[in-house]
Scaffold this active site. Structure first.
Site, PDB file in Angstrom:
ATOM      1  N   ASP A  59       0.861  -1.194   0.000  1.00 29.01           N
ATOM      2  CA  ASP A  59       0.000   0.000   0.000  1.00 29.01           C
ATOM      3  C   ASP A  59       0.888   1.232   0.000  1.00 29.01           C
ATOM      4  O   ASP A  59       1.973   1.222   0.600  1.00 29.01           O
ATOM      5  CB  ASP A  59      -0.916   0.004   1.245  1.00 29.01           C
ATOM      6  CG  ASP A  59      -2.121   0.912   1.070  1.00 29.01           C
ATOM      7  OD1 ASP A  59      -3.263   0.411   1.045  1.00 29.01           O
ATOM      8  OD2 ASP A  59      -1.933   2.161   0.949  1.00 29.01           O
ATOM      9  N   ARG A 113     -20.197   2.798  -9.255  1.00 33.33           N
ATOM     10  CA  ARG A 113     -18.861   2.247  -9.493  1.00 33.33           C
ATOM     11  C   ARG A 113     -18.216   2.923 -10.700  1.00 33.33           C
ATOM     12  O   ARG A 113     -17.011   3.119 -10.735  1.00 33.33           O
ATOM     13  CB  ARG A 113     -18.954   0.735  -9.717  1.00 33.33           C
ATOM     14  CG  ARG A 113     -19.455  -0.003  -8.486  1.00 33.33           C
ATOM     15  CD  ARG A 113     -19.559  -1.478  -8.718  1.00 33.33           C
ATOM     16  NE  ARG A 113     -20.075  -2.178  -7.551  1.00 33.33           N
ATOM     17  CZ  ARG A 113     -21.348  -2.477  -7.345  1.00 33.33           C
ATOM     18  NH1 ARG A 113     -22.256  -2.132  -8.227  1.00 33.33           N
ATOM     19  NH2 ARG A 113     -21.725  -3.122  -6.261  1.00 33.33           N
ATOM     20  N   THR A 144     -10.606  -3.853  -7.723  1.00 37.14           N
ATOM     21  CA  THR A 144     -10.895  -2.413  -7.741  1.00 37.14           C
ATOM     22  C   THR A 144     -12.018  -2.091  -8.733  1.00 37.14           C
ATOM     23  O   THR A 144     -12.043  -2.632  -9.844  1.00 37.14           O
ATOM     24  CB  THR A 144      -9.608  -1.644  -8.145  1.00 37.14           C
ATOM     25  OG1 THR A 144      -8.585  -1.977  -7.212  1.00 37.14           O
ATOM     26  CG2 THR A 144      -9.833  -0.149  -8.152  1.00 37.14           C
ATOM     27  N   PRO A 146     -14.448   0.566 -11.137  1.00 32.79           N
ATOM     28  CA  PRO A 146     -15.434  -0.349 -11.731  1.00 32.79           C
ATOM     29  C   PRO A 146     -14.705  -1.560 -12.340  1.00 32.79           C
ATOM     30  O   PRO A 146     -13.946  -1.403 -13.298  1.00 32.79           O
ATOM     31  CB  PRO A 146     -16.108   0.495 -12.811  1.00 32.79           C
ATOM     32  CG  PRO A 146     -15.094   1.559 -13.150  1.00 32.79           C
ATOM     33  CD  PRO A 146     -14.244   1.785 -11.953  1.00 32.79           C
ATOM     34  N   ASP A 173     -21.763 -10.643  -6.423  1.00 30.28           N
ATOM     35  CA  ASP A 173     -23.184 -10.413  -6.749  1.00 30.28           C
ATOM     36  C   ASP A 173     -23.932 -11.761  -6.775  1.00 30.28           C
ATOM     37  O   ASP A 173     -25.084 -11.853  -6.345  1.00 30.28           O
ATOM     38  CB  ASP A 173     -23.325  -9.753  -8.120  1.00 30.28           C
ATOM     39  CG  ASP A 173     -22.317  -8.634  -8.295  1.00 30.28           C
ATOM     40  OD1 ASP A 173     -22.731  -7.494  -8.491  1.00 30.28           O
ATOM     41  OD2 ASP A 173     -21.106  -8.920  -8.222  1.00 30.28           O
ATOM     42  N   SER A 174     -23.277 -12.794  -7.311  1.00 29.72           N
ATOM     43  CA  SER A 174     -23.928 -14.105  -7.381  1.00 29.72           C
ATOM     44  C   SER A 174     -24.134 -14.665  -5.981  1.00 29.72           C
ATOM     45  O   SER A 174     -25.142 -15.335  -5.719  1.00 29.72           O
ATOM     46  CB  SER A 174     -23.091 -15.080  -8.230  1.00 29.72           C
ATOM     47  OG  SER A 174     -22.966 -14.573  -9.546  1.00 29.72           O
ATOM     48  N   ARG A 178     -27.693 -15.707  -4.441  1.00 29.92           N
ATOM     49  CA  ARG A 178     -27.963 -17.025  -3.852  1.00 29.92           C
ATOM     50  C   ARG A 178     -28.486 -16.886  -2.424  1.00 29.92           C
ATOM     51  O   ARG A 178     -29.391 -17.611  -2.014  1.00 29.92           O
ATOM     52  CB  ARG A 178     -26.676 -17.873  -3.866  1.00 29.92           C
ATOM     53  CG  ARG A 178     -26.285 -18.280  -5.274  1.00 29.92           C
ATOM     54  CD  ARG A 178     -24.955 -18.992  -5.308  1.00 29.92           C
ATOM     55  NE  ARG A 178     -24.553 -19.198  -6.692  1.00 29.92           N
ATOM     56  CZ  ARG A 178     -23.845 -20.226  -7.144  1.00 29.92           C
ATOM     57  NH1 ARG A 178     -23.446 -21.165  -6.306  1.00 29.92           N
ATOM     58  NH2 ARG A 178     -23.539 -20.338  -8.402  1.00 29.92           N
ATOM     59  N   HIS A 200     -20.358  -5.976 -13.240  1.00 30.01           N
ATOM     60  CA  HIS A 200     -20.479  -5.901 -11.775  1.00 30.01           C
ATOM     61  C   HIS A 200     -20.994  -4.486 -11.506  1.00 30.01           C
ATOM     62  O   HIS A 200     -20.226  -3.543 -11.366  1.00 30.01           O
ATOM     63  CB  HIS A 200     -19.125  -6.131 -11.109  1.00 30.01           C
ATOM     64  CG  HIS A 200     -19.111  -5.783  -9.637  1.00 30.01           C
ATOM     65  ND1 HIS A 200     -19.917  -6.387  -8.709  1.00 30.01           N
ATOM     66  CD2 HIS A 200     -18.379  -4.876  -8.943  1.00 30.01           C
ATOM     67  CE1 HIS A 200     -19.680  -5.877  -7.510  1.00 30.01           C
ATOM     68  NE2 HIS A 200     -18.758  -4.952  -7.637  1.00 30.01           N
ATOM     69  N   THR A 256     -18.002  -1.956   1.738  1.00 32.09           N
ATOM     70  CA  THR A 256     -18.344  -3.378   1.831  1.00 32.09           C
ATOM     71  C   THR A 256     -17.014  -4.112   1.950  1.00 32.09           C
ATOM     72  O   THR A 256     -16.071  -3.792   1.226  1.00 32.09           O
ATOM     73  CB  THR A 256     -19.101  -3.871   0.582  1.00 32.09           C
ATOM     74  OG1 THR A 256     -18.243  -3.781  -0.557  1.00 32.09           O
ATOM     75  CG2 THR A 256     -20.355  -3.063   0.320  1.00 32.09           C
TER      76      THR A 256
HETATM   77  N1  LIG Z   1     -15.231  -5.951  -7.116  1.00 31.17           N
HETATM   78  C1  LIG Z   1     -15.946  -6.003  -6.015  1.00 31.17           C
HETATM   79  O1  LIG Z   1     -16.787  -6.909  -5.844  1.00 31.17           O
HETATM   80  C2  LIG Z   1     -15.721  -4.948  -4.974  1.00 31.17           C
HETATM   81  C3  LIG Z   1     -16.426  -4.977  -3.757  1.00 31.17           C
HETATM   82  C4  LIG Z   1     -16.149  -3.984  -2.811  1.00 31.17           C
HETATM   83  C5  LIG Z   1     -15.231  -2.978  -3.095  1.00 31.17           C
HETATM   84  N2  LIG Z   1     -14.584  -2.979  -4.278  1.00 31.17           N
HETATM   85  C6  LIG Z   1     -13.621  -1.952  -4.647  1.00 31.17           C
HETATM   86  O2  LIG Z   1     -12.365  -2.193  -4.008  1.00 31.17           O
HETATM   87  C7  LIG Z   1     -11.641  -0.962  -3.983  1.00 31.17           C
HETATM   88  C8  LIG Z   1     -11.068  -0.756  -2.591  1.00 31.17           C
HETATM   89  O3  LIG Z   1     -12.106  -0.494  -1.666  1.00 31.17           O
HETATM   90  P1  LIG Z   1     -11.771  -0.211  -0.130  1.00 31.17           P
HETATM   91  O4  LIG Z   1     -13.066  -0.070   0.583  1.00 31.17           O
HETATM   92  O5  LIG Z   1     -10.753  -1.189   0.323  1.00 31.17           O
HETATM   93  O6  LIG Z   1     -11.062   1.233  -0.250  1.00 31.17           O
HETATM   94  P2  LIG Z   1     -10.049   1.874   0.793  1.00 31.17           P
HETATM   95  O7  LIG Z   1     -10.015   3.332   0.510  1.00 31.17           O
HETATM   96  O8  LIG Z   1     -10.390   1.430   2.181  1.00 31.17           O
HETATM   97  O9  LIG Z   1      -8.636   1.207   0.424  1.00 31.17           O
HETATM   98  C9  LIG Z   1      -7.962   1.463  -0.753  1.00 31.17           C
HETATM   99  C10 LIG Z   1      -6.475   1.364  -0.436  1.00 31.17           C
HETATM  100  O10 LIG Z   1      -5.742   1.478  -1.656  1.00 31.17           O
HETATM  101  C11 LIG Z   1      -4.540   2.151  -1.308  1.00 31.17           C
HETATM  102  N3  LIG Z   1      -3.882   2.664  -2.508  1.00 31.17           N
HETATM  103  C12 LIG Z   1      -4.197   3.755  -3.251  1.00 31.17           C
HETATM  104  N4  LIG Z   1      -3.305   3.903  -4.255  1.00 31.17           N
HETATM  105  C13 LIG Z   1      -2.425   2.875  -4.159  1.00 31.17           C
HETATM  106  C14 LIG Z   1      -1.286   2.476  -4.902  1.00 31.17           C
HETATM  107  N5  LIG Z   1      -0.867   3.173  -5.954  1.00 31.17           N
HETATM  108  N6  LIG Z   1      -0.624   1.362  -4.515  1.00 31.17           N
HETATM  109  C15 LIG Z   1      -1.008   0.655  -3.446  1.00 31.17           C
HETATM  110  N7  LIG Z   1      -2.095   0.987  -2.680  1.00 31.17           N
HETATM  111  C16 LIG Z   1      -2.772   2.082  -3.042  1.00 31.17           C
HETATM  112  C17 LIG Z   1      -4.994   3.244  -0.350  1.00 31.17           C
HETATM  113  O11 LIG Z   1      -3.902   3.782   0.392  1.00 31.17           O
HETATM  114  C18 LIG Z   1      -5.986   2.483   0.505  1.00 31.17           C
HETATM  115  O12 LIG Z   1      -5.382   1.921   1.664  1.00 31.17           O
HETATM  116  C19 LIG Z   1     -12.622   0.130  -4.434  1.00 31.17           C
HETATM  117  O13 LIG Z   1     -12.398   0.369  -5.808  1.00 31.17           O
HETATM  118  C20 LIG Z   1     -13.963  -0.539  -4.220  1.00 31.17           C
HETATM  119  O14 LIG Z   1     -14.977   0.031  -5.016  1.00 31.17           O
HETATM  120  C21 LIG Z   1     -14.796  -3.948  -5.217  1.00 31.17           C
END
Ligand SMILES: NC(=O)c1ccc[n+]([C@@H]2O[C@H](COP(=O)([O-])OP(=O)(O)OC[C@H]3O[C@@H](n4cnc5c(N)ncnc54)[C@H](O)[C@@H]3O)[C@@H](O)[C@H]2O)c1
Length: 339
Positions: A59, A113, A144, A146, A173-174, A178, A200, A256
């Site tokens: 991070d 998203r 990450t 979208p 989502d699935s 369910r 998604h 989430t």
């Molecule tokens: N795909 C899915 O099903 C799903 C579900 C939930 C959340 N998400 C996504 O996951 C992502 C993260 O959500 P979150 O709640 O953990 O956010 P968050 O803000 O709590 O955490 C994100 C982290 O990324 C770090 N970061 C930023 N730039 C960085 C880099 N260049 N290198 C390394 N780390 C870096 C930040 O310092 C932070 O700690 C979001 O895009 C969210 O929408 C996806």
């Protein structure tokens, strides 16, 4: 692939069958990029399930990643044996077998998203080359948002073959679908087989026509023990709830994290365990259902090679139309951002 788990357990800590000090046995390594709500919970879930022998977290926020790692390290005594490490230096991901990318801004209340797209595309452009350099043989799982757009962009920026880089897609989502079907029908969630396909996000589609409950086609489910069958209205309500539940969770607690952490861990286990498990991950389509050049979710075989093969599930006319319009809306967003 390199020898990943460098620090070996002492004999007193080592469970049967694990490498002993001095042995050169290869162990598995999971790297998680982003130690925020999703990344940290995913690390916890993966450790609790013994998904990998080494979990490395990266991070940009050094204090945050060090604190998360320390907290997890203090719990290792109560988990399957593992090593946890973290840094703001990409070298921590070296030799990983699986790299999960969760870095990026989280959705804020009222944001979709797709509102996150511009920032995250830039982020992927900057972090992927360094990751691929230190972990060239890994399978990459994008989380990450979208996620479908991020996966499409990440494929371009990384140059990795499509089977080795895919998105967590609609696995989460699935599982929401369910859960809601199981609750409505009064059966265990493990008896429900149903997929969400497409984006998604808001244009995703539940594949009702191929869903089953305990081997019975869901559309023929008779209802049991005071639980009515799934009427069209009930199905619409469930589909709406699947799409909107993330917004409700974000409104209540800001992010989430638990279910996505578990869904991500499920994908990692399918890769590291070479499970040949069908999961609805987001991959680059190549003519499936007449759709190509867009990443979206379809049931896909996951094994040690990554997302090795998509399965053509029979679709109703409405589902096919929904899938094509989901693809169109994702393609339009990708073009808007110059991808
Ligand atoms: N795909 C899915 O099903 C799903 C579900 C939930 C959340 N998400 C996504 O996951 C992502 C993260 O959500 P979150 O709640 O953990 O956010 P968050 O803000 O709590 O955490 C994100 C982290 O990324 C770090 N970061 C930023 N730039 C960085 C880099 N260049 N290198 C390394 N780390 C870096 C930040 O310092 C932070 O700690 C979001 O895009 C969210 O929408 C996806």
């Amino acid at each position: 692939m390199t020898d990943a788990g460098t620090t070996l357990p002492t004999p007193a800590q080592a469970p049967a069958g694990s490498p002993v000090p001095g042995s050169a046995a290869r162990t598995t390594k999971l790297a998680i990029v982003g130690a925020g709500a999703v990344g940290s919970t995913l690390a916890y879930a993966a450790l609790m399930r013994g998904a990998a022998r080494t979990v490395a977290m990266l991070d940009v926020n050094r204090a945050k990643v060090e604190a998360e790692v320390l907290d997890l390290q203090h719990g290792i005594q109560f988990m399957p044996m593992a090593k946890v490490e973290g840094s703001d230096d990409v070298a921590v991901c070296a030799g990983a077998d699986v790299v999960v990318v969760t870095a990026g801004a989280k959705q804020k209340q009222g944001q979709t998203r797709l509102d996150l797209a511009e920032g995250t595309i830039g982020l992927m452009r900057s972090i992927l080359p360094g990751l691929v350099e230190v972990a060239p043989d890994a399978v990459y799982v994008m989380v990450t948002n979208p996620v479908d757009i991020v996966t499409y962009a990440a494929l371009k920026f990384s140059g990795l073959p499509p089977e080795r880089l895919f998105g967590s897609g609609t696995v989460l989502d699935s599982s929401r679908l369910r859960f809601l079907v199981a609750q409505h029908c009064g059966v265990a969630v493990q008896n429900v087989h149903a997929y969400i396909a497409g984006e998604h996000g808001d244009s995703e589609i539940p594949l009702w026509s191929s869903a089953t409950i305990g081997g019975v086609p869901l559309l023929d489910w008779p209802g049991i023990a005071g639980h009515p069958p799934l009427s069209e209205d009930a199905r619409e309500e469930i589909a709406h709830e699947v799409v909107h539940s993330a917004y409700r969770i974000i409104e209540g607690k800001g992010a989430t994290n638990y279910a996505v952490g578990l869904a991500g861990t499920r994908i990692i286990e399918a890769v590291l365990g070479d499970e040949h498990r069908l999961l609805p991950v987001s991959t680059l389509l190549d003519g499936d259902y007449g759709i190509d050049d867009v990443c979206l979710s379809l049931p896909t075989l996951i094994d040690r090679r990554g997302a090795s093969e998509r399965v053509e599930v029979p679709l109703s006319d409405a589902e096919l139309t929904g899938l094509r319009s989901s693809a169109e809306s994702l393609r339009a967003v990708a073009r808007r951002f110059g991808l």
